[in-house]
Each structure stands twice: as structure tokens, then as C-alpha cells.
Design a protein around this motif. Structure first.
Motif, PDB file in Angstrom:
ATOM      1  N   SER A 132       0.327  -6.479   6.979  1.00 53.71           N
ATOM      2  CA  SER A 132       0.563  -7.387   8.098  1.00 53.71           C
ATOM      3  C   SER A 132       1.899  -8.116   8.000  1.00 53.71           C
ATOM      4  O   SER A 132       2.473  -8.495   9.015  1.00 53.71           O
ATOM      5  CB  SER A 132      -0.577  -8.413   8.188  1.00 53.71           C
ATOM      6  N   ASP A 133       2.409  -8.319   6.770  1.00 55.47           N
ATOM      7  CA  ASP A 133       3.665  -9.065   6.646  1.00 55.47           C
ATOM      8  C   ASP A 133       4.869  -8.269   7.145  1.00 55.47           C
ATOM      9  O   ASP A 133       5.893  -8.847   7.520  1.00 55.47           O
ATOM     10  CB  ASP A 133       3.887  -9.519   5.200  1.00 55.47           C
ATOM     11  N   VAL A 162       8.737 -10.631   1.358  1.00 55.85           N
ATOM     12  CA  VAL A 162       9.547 -10.501   2.563  1.00 55.85           C
ATOM     13  C   VAL A 162      10.426 -11.737   2.746  1.00 55.85           C
ATOM     14  O   VAL A 162       9.956 -12.868   2.693  1.00 55.85           O
ATOM     15  CB  VAL A 162       8.646 -10.311   3.801  1.00 55.85           C
ATOM     16  N   GLY A 163      11.704 -11.490   2.950  1.00 57.78           N
ATOM     17  CA  GLY A 163      12.650 -12.579   3.175  1.00 57.78           C
ATOM     18  C   GLY A 163      13.195 -13.203   1.914  1.00 57.78           C
ATOM     19  O   GLY A 163      14.117 -14.017   1.971  1.00 57.78           O
ATOM     20  N   SER A 193      -0.354  -1.804  -2.602  1.00 60.44           N
ATOM     21  CA  SER A 193       1.083  -2.083  -2.582  1.00 60.44           C
ATOM     22  C   SER A 193       1.689  -1.849  -1.196  1.00 60.44           C
ATOM     23  O   SER A 193       1.009  -1.433  -0.259  1.00 60.44           O
ATOM     24  CB  SER A 193       1.801  -1.201  -3.600  1.00 60.44           C
ATOM     25  N   HIS A 194       2.995  -2.121  -1.092  1.00 61.36           N
ATOM     26  CA  HIS A 194       3.738  -1.859   0.139  1.00 61.36           C
ATOM     27  C   HIS A 194       4.251  -0.417   0.192  1.00 61.36           C
ATOM     28  O   HIS A 194       5.001  -0.065   1.099  1.00 61.36           O
ATOM     29  CB  HIS A 194       4.923  -2.813   0.275  1.00 61.36           C
ATOM     30  N   GLY A 195       3.879   0.396  -0.761  1.00 64.66           N
ATOM     31  CA  GLY A 195       4.298   1.794  -0.763  1.00 64.66           C
ATOM     32  C   GLY A 195       4.661   2.315  -2.139  1.00 64.66           C
ATOM     33  O   GLY A 195       4.569   3.515  -2.406  1.00 64.66           O
ATOM     34  N   CYS A 196       5.073   1.421  -3.037  1.00 66.30           N
ATOM     35  CA  CYS A 196       5.387   1.863  -4.399  1.00 66.30           C
ATOM     36  C   CYS A 196       4.118   2.212  -5.167  1.00 66.30           C
ATOM     37  O   CYS A 196       3.017   1.802  -4.793  1.00 66.30           O
ATOM     38  CB  CYS A 196       6.157   0.770  -5.148  1.00 66.30           C
ATOM     39  N   VAL A 197       4.294   2.955  -6.244  1.00 64.41           N
ATOM     40  CA  VAL A 197       3.173   3.332  -7.111  1.00 64.41           C
ATOM     41  C   VAL A 197       3.157   2.378  -8.303  1.00 64.41           C
ATOM     42  O   VAL A 197       4.009   2.452  -9.183  1.00 64.41           O
ATOM     43  CB  VAL A 197       3.307   4.790  -7.582  1.00 64.41           C
TER      44      VAL A 197
END
Length: 246
Positions: A132-133, A162-163, A193-197
Motif C-alpha cells: 500500500s505504501d 519510502v521517502g 518484502s517489497h520485492g527483494c529476497v
């Protein structure tokens, strides 16, 4: 004075002679039907979407009303957690060589040498379905890639939080665009995670120092949920029974 009094008495008599609540009953039913229809149409026409917090796994149902022309949160909340891993131990030998297999349905990584034999393995947590962020899907890229860069214990994110940036990613090993394998203190039993492993810091350090060579080591990432064999199912069920009885 007498004229006004006579007029008032006459008006009162006329009102009393009318059927009881005749006008008001019709008016009430008119407005009742009108607002019922409006309420039904409002529920038929309104849209909604889920807004989820990637850290608490709590999702809010948010509605768009054509009457208010704005999104607003509904009072109800729904917890929509990521599916927990179905653990399955990696095979001891495969056909491929010099490769790291990452299965984000089983939550495992497995490193195989030049003979296709298992050298080391561990647990991982990959990209979740939605963040959501950043307001978009954030699953880890799938496919077979080559590690193109690796950094040491001081590796940090340039984007997250983020930011701000600065999230620790010790012993990061980038394999596709901004996707990397790296050490983390948070490796839950689901993709978060946001995509990393993510993996344990000691596992990332071992891969970084003893296995991964930039430009040659391959990484195969999949969300494939391979069902265990019948024998494995029996062992899994026995393990679950023992766990419950403890």
C-alpha cells in the motif's frame, strides 16, 4: 376580536373533520420509498477497493460514493494475510549447476554446485502481493537471472522506507533491476518484502563470500507451489499431529 376568534374556530373544525393522518401518511410513504430506492441505488452503484498495510497485514475496505464524489473508509476492517509457506525441503541433486533456486511458495533458497549437488540451503521471504505504501503489486520478479552486482555488510536501500531510504540490506546480491537477495532480521513464514529476497544475515554472508560470482552465478526465482509426494504428505501430517500434541 370576535371575527378572528370565529375564523380560528372554523379552521380548527375543518382540520378536525379531515381523515386522520391522510396527508401525512402519503407524504411519509412517498419519502420512505424515495430514500429506500436511493439507498439501494447507492449500494448498487458504489465502487470499493482494498487498501492494505504491508507491515500489519490489515486491509481497509474503501468505498467510492457517487453522491459524495469521494473515497471514504468503511468502518469494517478485514485481515488479509499473505499465504504461509508450505515448506518442502529442496532436492539433494538437480540437473542444473552453479545456480541458486529460490522458491517463494515454499520459502526456501538452495545453492547447487558445478555437479548439481546441494551445497547449502535456508529460508527466505520474498515480495508480497500488494504494497500500500507504493500503491502497486510488489511480487519478486520470476525467471532465471545472473547476479550482476554484490555489496558488503553496509549495503542499504536507496528507496525504502519510502521517502527516506536507508533500510539495511547486508550482503546484497542484485540479480535483476533493483531486485536483490540480502540479509534481514525479518524473515517471516510468508512473503513480506517489497520485492527483494530476504534471508538470514548469516546465509546472505555465506552466499556472498563462498558461492556467488558476479556475472556467472545464476538465480532462479519461482512462486511454483510443488505439492509434496504421498510419503511426504504422510510425514507432514504426522509432524503436524506431534506439534499439536506438544
Amino acid at each position: 376580536m370576535n371575527k378572528y376568534l370565529t375564523c380560528l374556530i372554523g379552521t380548527t373544525a375543518i382540520l378536525l373533520s379531515l381523515p386522520s393522518h391522510a396527508y401525512y401518511d402519503d407524504e411519509d410513504s412517498y419519502y420512505e420509498n424515495r430514500y429506500e430506492n436511493r439507498y439501494e441505488n447507492r449500494h448498487e452503484n458504489r465502487q470499493y477497493r482494498w487498501i492494505c498495510d504491508p507491515y500489519t497485514n490489515v486491509c481497509h475496505k474503501v468505498y467510492y460514493s457517487p453522491y459524495s464524489h469521494n473515497w471514504h473508509s468503511h468502518v469494517r476492517k478485514k485481515v488479509v494475510p499473505e499465504p504461509k509457506f508450505v515448506f518442502k525441503e529442496p532436492p539433494a541433486k538437480i540437473k542444473d549447476s552453479n545456480i541458486i533456486n529460490v522458491n517463494l511458495s515454499h520459502g526456501t533458497w538452495a545453492a547447487y554446485d558445478s555437479q548439481g549437488e546441494l551445497v547449502n540451503s535456508g529460508r527466505v521471504s520474498g515480495g508480497r502481493s500488494y504494497c500500500s505504501d507504493i500503491n502497486k503489486k510488489c511480487k519478486t520478479a520470476t525467471g532465471t537471472f545472473k547476479v550482476y552486482e554484490k555489496r558488503g555488510a553496509g549495503c542499504k536501500s536507496k528507496i525504502f522506507p519510502v521517502g527516506k531510504g536507508g533500510a539495511p540490506m547486508p550482503y546484497c546480491m542484485f540479480f535483476h533491476q533493483g531486485f536483490a537477495m540480502h540479509g534481514s532480521n525479518a524473515v517471516p513464514n510468508y512473503n513480506a518484502s517489497h520485492g527483494c529476497v530476504r534471508m538470514k544475515a548469516e546465509d546472505a554472508k555465506w552466499l556472498h563470500q563462498n558461492f556467488v560470482n558476479v556475472g556467472t552465478t545464476r538465480v532462479n526465482v519461482t512462486y511454483e507451489n510443488t505439492l509434496p509426494k504421498e510419503q511426504d504428505k504422510k510425514l507432514l501430517s504426522q509432524t503436524e499431529v506431534k506439534t499439536k500434541t506438544k
